[in-house]
Scaffold this motif. Structure first.
Motif, mmCIF file in Angstrom:
data_model
loop_
_atom_site.group_PDB
_atom_site.id
_atom_site.type_symbol
_atom_site.label_atom_id
_atom_site.label_comp_id
_atom_site.label_asym_id
_atom_site.label_seq_id
_atom_site.Cartn_x
_atom_site.Cartn_y
_atom_site.Cartn_z
ATOM 1 N N GLU A 372 0.950 -1.049 -0.133
ATOM 2 C CA GLU A 372 -0.073 0.324 0.151
ATOM 3 C C GLU A 372 0.654 1.409 0.295
ATOM 4 O OE1 GLU A 372 -3.412 -0.386 -0.242
ATOM 5 O OE2 GLU A 372 -2.810 -2.065 0.108
ATOM 6 N N LEU A 373 2.135 1.104 0.235
ATOM 7 C CA LEU A 373 3.227 2.531 0.636
ATOM 8 C C LEU A 373 3.343 3.171 -0.925
ATOM 9 C CD1 LEU A 373 5.792 1.076 1.840
ATOM 10 C CD2 LEU A 373 4.584 2.224 2.761
ATOM 11 N N PRO A 374 2.817 2.990 -2.455
ATOM 12 C CA PRO A 374 3.552 3.880 -2.888
ATOM 13 C C PRO A 374 1.810 4.955 -3.401
ATOM 14 C CG PRO A 374 3.780 1.154 -3.987
ATOM 15 C CD PRO A 374 3.192 1.151 -2.604
ATOM 16 N N ALA A 375 0.843 4.379 -2.335
ATOM 17 C CA ALA A 375 -0.069 5.492 -2.751
ATOM 18 C C ALA A 375 0.363 6.783 -1.734
ATOM 19 C CB ALA A 375 -1.798 5.091 -1.591
ATOM 20 N N LEU A 376 1.183 6.671 -0.879
ATOM 21 C CA LEU A 376 1.546 7.434 0.271
ATOM 22 C C LEU A 376 2.473 8.402 -0.305
ATOM 23 C CD1 LEU A 376 0.316 6.141 3.253
ATOM 24 C CD2 LEU A 376 -0.655 8.039 1.940
#
Length: 627
Positions: A372-376
């Motif tokens: 989920e990290l690429p969204a942030l």
């Protein structure tokens, strides 16, 4: 939260600096003794502010790596693999004198003549040296050992981090082991001097140290963390060579290391603990009020007083308690706050029966977060990380978890160490928040990104400001919602428990050291406002007793980062981009909070936002070790 007294000048910039490879090639790697130091200082250019700054940065970085060889091991810096930090009185005084010389040399750099993109480098170098020299008025070196840190904790950690690929690597490990008796002697001498001055950690916190020492020297050398590497040698080393190296290590262990460590354990039991300070407040030491104030400033990188921090803590406890009460209502639980926290502490559904299941769940959470990290974040680190159990020799008195940075240069991944001791004190509802803090997007993401910033000097890439680093870790816990975590009300309560944990720290650390609280009062306050298990709470309180001020940095840093984000969202409106904000926040490595605020104000303006000219900026820089 408000901060005061801006620095004389803080300019934000895209920094330039030497890469580690270029710098390593330019340095003649040798011990930074007085002769080598004087030679390096004598070669600082006489003209040109930029040239002086770069030369001083190089010397300072080399000085840190070679004066503290353990740091060099963690960073993958060559040349000190066989050595330990010289803890003799001569070595300590030499380092103090050299630091004062570095500070004096930095004052001869005309800051106004530096290009705009180098002024932040100078400001950080100068204020770090200044703060360190100010700290020399306090006899910190006479507190070399406590249950959280010291020779019995540091030695096995350093040995574990050393390269283990070739026979030469094992020769280095043997050389370090051979020098351990000297380090043990130096440490005991410092402890004896401290004892004579009635300067020791609080007596009640020392109870586990003899056991920690003896855990290093079991009868079976295969079980010792000191010799672990010699029973896990790579197949690339010929069998005959492996046998020779292992036999040398075993012989050294039996004849020298066991007696030396045993002697230290006996000294701690016979002399140190019985005569240790029974006071728990750090301010009860000679000049303790000023010393504690210094520690608070060093750790938080602010000018806030202990009393002001205590008030902020009380306000945060009230705020978070209200949110926790709302979660309890949402679960439909029939009972008050105490009954609910007792339920969370004791119900079997929240606990594992074996250690491997606990570690497996941590790894599962970590993997879910990574996706989920690429969204942030627009930029993610290349260096990987792993999840391991805290070593058995330290788990009983260690906190819930900690992070050990990796190093591309050393070929070592980062590690999130989780405590598997006493499974009935390791509830599942704390696991998501803990993983976010220690691994991604908390410590591993921030520290690995800083290490990979090729456009800033290695001195900056490896810098640690507790207020920033731990503030970021705590802020990262709030990102768990964006990462798809805390969907279960118990896990959400766990996240609030962790936020409460750091708010309670502000109250009890300042309460015990500044306001006269007893250890028992601090434990009771913690128990009444948190669902954390009692074992964890006792360990935490004792941590604050031996590391005064360190625990204050988490919440202070988190609140400042949240304040900066709220300002950016308000100023930029629909143009606010969370990925760009996080990249800007982390893009210059760790910074004192005052510098971070000024830098981010400039970034907001560069994105088209407006910042009030009356915006306060915090003061002071500091440095600390990661726990």
């Amino acid at each position: 939260m408000s901060f005061s007294t801006p620095l004389k000048k803080i300019l934000n910039s895209k920094l330039i600096g030497l890469s580690a490879a270029i710098m390593a090639a330019s340095l003649n790697v040798q011990a930074m003794d007085q002769k080598a130091f004087e030679k390096a200082m004598g070669e600082i250019p006489k003209k040109g502010a930029s040239e002086k700054l770069k030369a001083l940065q190089d010397i300072r970085y080399r000085w840190i790596m070679e004066s503290y060889p353990e740091n060099a091991t963690y960073r993958g810096y060559p040349g000190g693999e066989k050595d330990w930090t010289d803890q003799s009185n001569k070595g300590i005084e030499r380092r103090k004198g050299q630091t004062r010389e570095l500070l004096a040399a930095s004052r001869h750099i005309d800051e106004d003549k530096l290009p705009e993109n180098e002024q932040l480098d100078y400001q950080l170098l100068y204020q770090d040296l200044l703060l360190q020299v100010k700290g020399y008025q306090f006899p910190e070196h006479l507190l070399p050992v406590n249950h959280m840190s010291g020779i019995q904790r540091n030695v096995p950690a350093v040995l574990s981090a050393m390269p283990k690929r070739t026979a030469a690597d094992y020769e280095d490990i043997l050389a370090r082991l051979e020098k351990l008796p000297t380090l043990i002697d130096q440490t005991q001498i410092l402890m004896e001097k401290g004892l004579k001055q009635k300067l020791t950690p609080p007596q009640i916190t020392l109870r586990d140290i003899p056991g920690q020492i003896r855990a290093l020297i079991p009868t079976d050398p295969k079980q010792s963390p000191l010799l672990k590497a010699f029973y896990e040698m790579p197949a690339s080393i010929p069998a005959a060579q492996q046998t020779r190296l292992r036999n040398r290590a075993q012989n050294l262990y039996q004849k020298t290391l066991i007696p030396e460590w045993q002697r230290l354990a006996e000294y701690v039991e016979r002399d140190y603990i019985p005569n240790a300070n029974t006071e728990t407040a750090f301010t009860k030491n000679d000049d303790g009020i000023r010393w504690y104030a210094y520690k608070v400033r060093e750790q938080t990188t602010t000018e806030m007083s202990p009393e002001e921090i205590h008030r902020i803590g009380l306000e945060e406890v009230r705020r978070i308690r209200g949110e926790m009460d709302a979660i309890i209502k949402k679960t439909g639980f029939d009972g008050d706050f105490k009954a609910f926290t007792d339920f969370l502490r004791n119900d079997p559904q929240f606990y594992y029966d074996n250690k491997e299941d606990l570690l497996k769940n941590y790894r599962d959470i970590a993997k879910r977060i990574d996706g989920e990290l690429p969204a942030l974040f627009g930029t993610l680190p290349r260096l990987p990380y792993g999840v391991k159990a805290i070593p058995s020799y330290s788990e009983k008195s260690q906190t819930t978890a900690y992070y050990q940075p990796g190093s591309n240069e050393a070929g070592r991944a980062g590690v999130f160490f989780a405590n598997t001791y006493d499974l009935k004190s390791r509830p599942t509802w704390e696991m998501e928040a803990l993983t976010v803090h220690e691994a991604m997007p908390g410590h591993h993401l921030q520290i690995a990104l800083a290490q990979e910033q090729s456009d800033i000097h290695p001195l900056r890439r490896n810098k640690f400001y507790t207020g920033f680093v731990e503030g970021w870790g705590l802020y990262s816990e709030s990102l768990g919602y964006d990462l798809g975590l805390y969907t279960d009300p118990y896990n959400e309560f766990g996240a609030l428990t962790y936020d409460m944990w750091r708010a309670v720290r502000l109250v009890v650390d300042t309460g015990m050291h500044q306001l006269g609280w007893s250890r028992d009062e601090a434990i009771e306050y913690f128990m009444n406002n948190s669902a954390k298990p009692e074992h964890d709470i006792v360990v935490e309180i004792d941590r604050y007793l031996v590391w005064p001020g360190q625990a204050l940095a988490y919440k202070v840093g988190q609140l400042k980062i949240k304040e900066i984000r709220a300002r950016a969202e308000e100023a930029l409106g629909d143009n606010f981009n969370i990925r760009e904000f996080h990249d800007a926040l982390l893009g210059a490595g760790a910074l004192p909070l005052n510098v971070l605020e000024s830098r981010m104000n400039t970034w907001i303006e560069s994105q088209g936002g407006e910042i009030s000219k009356a915006q306060p900026v915090s003061d002071s820089g500091g440095q600390a070790a990661l726990n």
